[in-house]
Design an enzyme around this catalytic site. Structure first.
Site, mmCIF file in Angstrom:
data_model
loop_
_atom_site.group_PDB
_atom_site.id
_atom_site.type_symbol
_atom_site.label_atom_id
_atom_site.label_comp_id
_atom_site.label_asym_id
_atom_site.label_seq_id
_atom_site.Cartn_x
_atom_site.Cartn_y
_atom_site.Cartn_z
ATOM 1 N N ASN A 110 16.766 67.284 -17.969
ATOM 2 C CA ASN A 110 17.123 68.639 -17.141
ATOM 3 C C ASN A 110 18.733 68.856 -16.483
ATOM 4 O OD1 ASN A 110 16.643 70.504 -14.902
ATOM 5 N ND2 ASN A 110 17.546 68.533 -13.527
ATOM 6 N N HIS A 112 21.045 70.702 -14.058
ATOM 7 C CA HIS A 112 21.047 70.053 -12.871
ATOM 8 C C HIS A 112 22.506 71.525 -12.142
ATOM 9 C CE1 HIS A 112 20.043 70.291 -7.996
ATOM 10 N NE2 HIS A 112 21.073 69.287 -8.522
ATOM 11 N N SER A 139 25.149 69.058 -14.238
ATOM 12 C CA SER A 139 25.060 67.662 -15.238
ATOM 13 C C SER A 139 23.931 67.849 -16.160
ATOM 14 C CB SER A 139 24.695 66.784 -13.842
ATOM 15 O OG SER A 139 25.842 66.808 -13.190
ATOM 16 N N THR A 144 13.394 61.648 -14.566
ATOM 17 C CA THR A 144 12.674 60.480 -14.359
ATOM 18 C C THR A 144 12.176 60.997 -13.196
ATOM 19 O OG1 THR A 144 14.081 59.816 -12.449
ATOM 20 C CG2 THR A 144 14.253 58.826 -14.566
ATOM 21 N N ASP A 148 16.043 64.744 -9.586
ATOM 22 C CA ASP A 148 17.643 65.561 -10.344
ATOM 23 C C ASP A 148 18.232 63.474 -10.113
ATOM 24 O OD1 ASP A 148 17.435 67.467 -10.479
ATOM 25 O OD2 ASP A 148 17.854 67.921 -8.534
ATOM 26 N N GLU A 177 27.140 75.023 -18.398
ATOM 27 C CA GLU A 177 26.247 74.527 -18.672
ATOM 28 C C GLU A 177 25.863 74.870 -19.873
ATOM 29 O OE1 GLU A 177 23.441 74.383 -14.589
ATOM 30 O OE2 GLU A 177 23.515 76.531 -15.353
#
Ligand code: NHR
Ligand code: GAR
Length: 213
Positions: A110, A112, A139, A144, A148, A177
């Site tokens: 992901n 974030h 990030s 999991t 986040d 990003e």
């Protein structure tokens, strides 16, 4: 990885991160390719970006399913049809069930819009401005079950300026990003990225993107 890493991207909206990944994958030496783009929203602009690049798209709307578990099962089935090596969330706005996360354990990433572990969840730009922080950023992490909270892979900071707004911050965070997501996917595809418990390793070196912050 011996052959090109097959990536399925999940989106809900604009898909500028998807675009950055597609652009990277069109470089000759890039070791990953996007084999499908799935959206939980019919109107997601990213679907047009995928189609323009000749990539399969599918819409799986949560309103058509009775609960999160059933929805996530349908999503998994659609994803697995493409036999991905890696699944990436790129502005995907639905929390995923534990079963989903376990099914893609160690191959689910992901991005974030914050310097995790700060500002988990939504509306990060607004929260950074309200707190008066001097730094913000983005990030990339392994997903999991807890939101986040997965092990970090890459993180880049930007300075917050006195005249910043949500829009101006979002714009500079996006620029970051679009650099770090293709880089993290490259490392994964090259077989260089490993997760052990709550730690991430590039080759044999532990990655500690937020050490000292
Ligand atoms: N799922 C798990 N299990 N773990 C993570 O770390 C996840 C995840 C699903 C998505 C992205 C995440 C982000 O980067 C992500 C990480 C959606 C929400 C949310 O509250 C929060 C965080 C993230 C994505 N979604 C609402 C929900 O009820 C819906 C909000 C909306 O539709 O606008 O799912 O920030
Ligand atoms: C990105 O900034 C991403 O970090 C964020 O949404 C944006 C999507 O932009 N993700 C989340 O907030 C996840 N909850 P994009 O659709 O243009 O890639």
């Amino acid at each position: 990885m011996a052959s090109t890493c097959r990536v399925v991207v999940l989106i809900s909206g604009n898909g500028s991160n998807l675009q950055a990944i597609i652009d990277a994958s069109q470089q000759k030496d890039y070791p990953a390719r996007v084999v499908a783009v799935l959206s939980n929203k019919t109107e997601a602009y990213g679907l047009h970006r995928a189609q323009a690049a000749g990539i399969d798209t599918q819409i799986i709307e949560h309103s058509a399913y009775s609960d999160r578990i059933t929805y996530d099962q349908a999503l998994m089935q659609a994803i697995d049809h493409y036999q991905p090596d890696l699944v990436v969330l790129a502005g995907f706005m639905r929390i995923l069930s534990d079963d989903f996360v376990q099914h893609y354990e160690n191959r689910l990433l992901n991005i974030h819009p914050s310097l995790l572990p700060k500002y988990k969840g939504l509306h990060t730009h607004r929260r950074v401005l309200e707190a008066g922080d001097k730094q913000h950023g983005a990030s990339v992490h392994f997903v999991t079950p807890s939101l986040d909270d997965g092990p970090l892979i890459l993180q880049t900071a930007i300075e917050v300026r006195p005249d910043d707004t949500v829009a101006s911050l979002a714009k500079r965070v996006h620029a970051v990003e679009h650099r770090i997501y293709p880089q993290a996917i490259r490392w994964f595809a090259e077989g260089r990225l490993h997760r052990k418990d709550n730690r991430t390793y590039l080759d044999n070196t532990e990655l500690k993107p937020n050490a000292g912050t």
